[in-house]
Design an enzyme around this catalytic site. Structure first.
Site, PDB file in Angstrom:
ATOM      1  N   ASN A  11      38.190  17.930 -35.740  1.00 63.98           N
ATOM      2  CA  ASN A  11      38.901  19.044 -36.374  1.00 63.98           C
ATOM      3  C   ASN A  11      39.579  19.857 -35.272  1.00 63.98           C
ATOM      4  OD1 ASN A  11      39.704  21.333 -37.717  1.00 63.98           O
ATOM      5  ND2 ASN A  11      37.631  22.133 -38.054  1.00 63.98           N
ATOM      6  N   TRP A  12      40.898  19.711 -35.173  1.00 63.10           N
ATOM      7  CA  TRP A  12      41.614  20.428 -34.106  1.00 63.10           C
ATOM      8  C   TRP A  12      41.725  21.928 -34.399  1.00 63.10           C
ATOM      9  CZ3 TRP A  12      46.483  17.432 -31.972  1.00 63.10           C
ATOM     10  CH2 TRP A  12      46.056  16.240 -31.383  1.00 63.10           C
ATOM     11  N   LYS A  13      41.406  22.350 -35.608  1.00 66.15           N
ATOM     12  CA  LYS A  13      41.641  23.735 -36.028  1.00 66.15           C
ATOM     13  C   LYS A  13      43.110  24.089 -35.753  1.00 66.15           C
ATOM     14  CE  LYS A  13      36.877  24.587 -34.905  1.00 66.15           C
ATOM     15  NZ  LYS A  13      35.807  25.536 -34.974  1.00 66.15           N
ATOM     16  N   HIS A  91      35.445  24.380 -44.941  1.00 70.05           N
ATOM     17  CA  HIS A  91      34.999  24.725 -43.583  1.00 70.05           C
ATOM     18  C   HIS A  91      34.624  26.201 -43.568  1.00 70.05           C
ATOM     19  CE1 HIS A  91      35.008  25.413 -39.270  1.00 70.05           C
ATOM     20  NE2 HIS A  91      34.952  24.112 -39.106  1.00 70.05           N
ATOM     21  N   GLU A  93      35.183  28.446 -41.545  1.00 76.20           N
ATOM     22  CA  GLU A  93      36.267  29.349 -41.138  1.00 76.20           C
ATOM     23  C   GLU A  93      37.210  29.636 -42.309  1.00 76.20           C
ATOM     24  OE1 GLU A  93      37.530  27.138 -37.673  1.00 76.20           O
ATOM     25  OE2 GLU A  93      35.629  27.630 -36.703  1.00 76.20           O
ATOM     26  N   GLU A 163      27.248  21.959 -41.299  1.00 75.67           N
ATOM     27  CA  GLU A 163      27.706  22.708 -40.137  1.00 75.67           C
ATOM     28  C   GLU A 163      27.075  24.097 -40.141  1.00 75.67           C
ATOM     29  OE1 GLU A 163      31.578  21.016 -38.481  1.00 75.67           O
ATOM     30  OE2 GLU A 163      32.094  22.615 -39.844  1.00 75.67           O
ATOM     31  N   GLY A 169      31.368  26.280 -32.505  1.00 79.95           N
ATOM     32  CA  GLY A 169      32.153  26.882 -31.432  1.00 79.95           C
ATOM     33  C   GLY A 169      31.369  27.820 -30.543  1.00 79.95           C
ATOM     34  N   SER A 208      29.083  22.375 -32.205  1.00 78.62           N
ATOM     35  CA  SER A 208      28.961  22.202 -30.759  1.00 78.62           C
ATOM     36  C   SER A 208      28.466  20.812 -30.358  1.00 78.62           C
ATOM     37  CB  SER A 208      28.074  23.301 -30.159  1.00 78.62           C
ATOM     38  OG  SER A 208      28.667  24.575 -30.368  1.00 78.62           O
ATOM     39  N   GLY A 229      34.644  19.924 -33.419  1.00 76.59           N
ATOM     40  CA  GLY A 229      35.709  20.911 -33.234  1.00 76.59           C
ATOM     41  C   GLY A 229      36.227  20.866 -31.803  1.00 76.59           C
ATOM     42  N   GLY A 230      35.742  21.773 -30.969  1.00 75.78           N
ATOM     43  CA  GLY A 230      36.244  21.935 -29.596  1.00 75.78           C
ATOM     44  C   GLY A 230      36.376  20.624 -28.827  1.00 75.78           C
TER      45      GLY A 230
HETATM   46  C1  PEP Z   1      34.093  22.545 -36.381  1.00 74.40           C
HETATM   47  O1  PEP Z   1      35.179  23.048 -36.148  1.00 74.40           O
HETATM   48  O2  PEP Z   1      33.872  22.065 -37.504  1.00 74.40           O
HETATM   49  C2  PEP Z   1      33.086  22.510 -35.329  1.00 74.40           C
HETATM   50  C3  PEP Z   1      31.934  21.950 -35.581  1.00 74.40           C
HETATM   51  O3  PEP Z   1      33.433  23.089 -34.144  1.00 74.40           O
HETATM   52  P1  PEP Z   1      32.669  22.908 -32.727  1.00 74.40           P
HETATM   53  O4  PEP Z   1      32.410  21.426 -32.541  1.00 74.40           O
HETATM   54  O5  PEP Z   1      33.615  23.460 -31.714  1.00 74.40           O
HETATM   55  O6  PEP Z   1      31.387  23.671 -32.808  1.00 74.40           O
END
Ligand code: PEP
Length: 246
Positions: A11-13, A91, A93, A163, A169, A208, A229-230
């Site tokens: 997930n590039w956000k 998600h 966010e 999640e 993040g 993470s 994500g990241g």
């Molecule tokens: C996400 O954006 O769904 C996520 C899990 O982010 P990260 O891996 O950065 O925690």
């Protein structure tokens, strides 16, 4: 017990640019992922710029409405034309930034599935819910909205991503045991609805995940892969995480 195909989605956000798209297309297409389903979910405007061969494409959100007078929204028809086969819905966010409720999330997942796309449906608790010892109750309520919307045969076609919000993040990954506990709860909750569906359904962990912790998370019996994500913004890290799912 069903054999579930391992699954890793990035997930590039709201990150990335043309040059990252090219870099990912080149790097991922020169890898083979040995049966792992690999999905990249960039911002919607970049979807059609990918040359995806060894991987698939997904979107980060979709409207629950049909094409029409809905300024700023993007429909499942549009996502399909742009090459997406998956859509992340719910998600945390989006739940937070756009006040999406469990019912909104179920409606988006419904629209996605009806369009022949696969919804990746996110659930997970905040730190305060975890500290109050209410994780199962909270996640159970989120699952209840899905069970109310979908038949077991439909749910088996979805992907669930657990999640925990406190791990997204933040660099604070759930331990493999903490993650497995909730994944086991999710599968058990769904097994009470329909055992065959619960055995088929892929449940991803997100929060993470990095190249150096992916393997021990993915080794847990109810963790079928990850939503990243990241670490999905760096080709080497993302490829290493996909390979940890083999
Ligand atoms: C996400 O954006 O769904 C996520 C899990 O982010 P990260 O891996 O950065 O925690």
């Amino acid at each position: 017990m069903a054999t579930r195909t391992p699954f890793v989605a990035g997930n590039w956000k709201m990150n990335g640019n043309r040059s990252l798209v090219e870099q990912f297309s080149n790097a991922l297409n020169s890898e083979s992922f040995n049966g792992v389903e690999v999905v990249v979910c960039p911002p919607v405007g970049y979807l059609s710029m990918f040359a995806a061969q060894t991987f698939r494409l997904g979107a980060q959100d979709v409207s629950h409405l049909d094409n029409g007078a809905h300024t700023g929204d993007v429909s499942t028809d549009m996502l399909s034309e742009l090459g997406a086969e998956y859509v992340i819905v719910g998600h945390s966010e989006r739940r937070e930034d756009h006040n999406e409720s469990d019912l909104n999330v179920a409606a988006k997942a419904r629209k996605t599935l009806n369009a022949g796309l696969t919804p990746i449906i996110c659930v997970g608790e905040s730190l305060s819910v975890r500290e109050a010892g209410d994780v199962n109750e909270f996640v159970g309520k989120q699952l209840g909205a899905l069970v109310g919307e979908f038949s077991p045969a439909e749910l088996a076609k979805c992907v669930i991503a657990y999640e925990p919000i406190w791990a997204i993040g933040t660099g604070k990954t759930a331990s493999p045991e903490q993650a497995q506990d909730v994944h086991q709860f999710i599968r058990g909750y769904l097994r009470d609805v329909d055992a065959e569906m619960a055995d088929k359904l892929r449940i991803l962990y997100g929060g993470s995940v990095k190249a150096d912790n992916a393997a021990e998370l993915f080794a847990q019996p109810d963790i079928d892969g990850g939503l990243i994500g990241g670490a999905s913004l760096k080709t080497e890290d993302f490829i290493a995480i996909c390979q940890a799912a083999i």
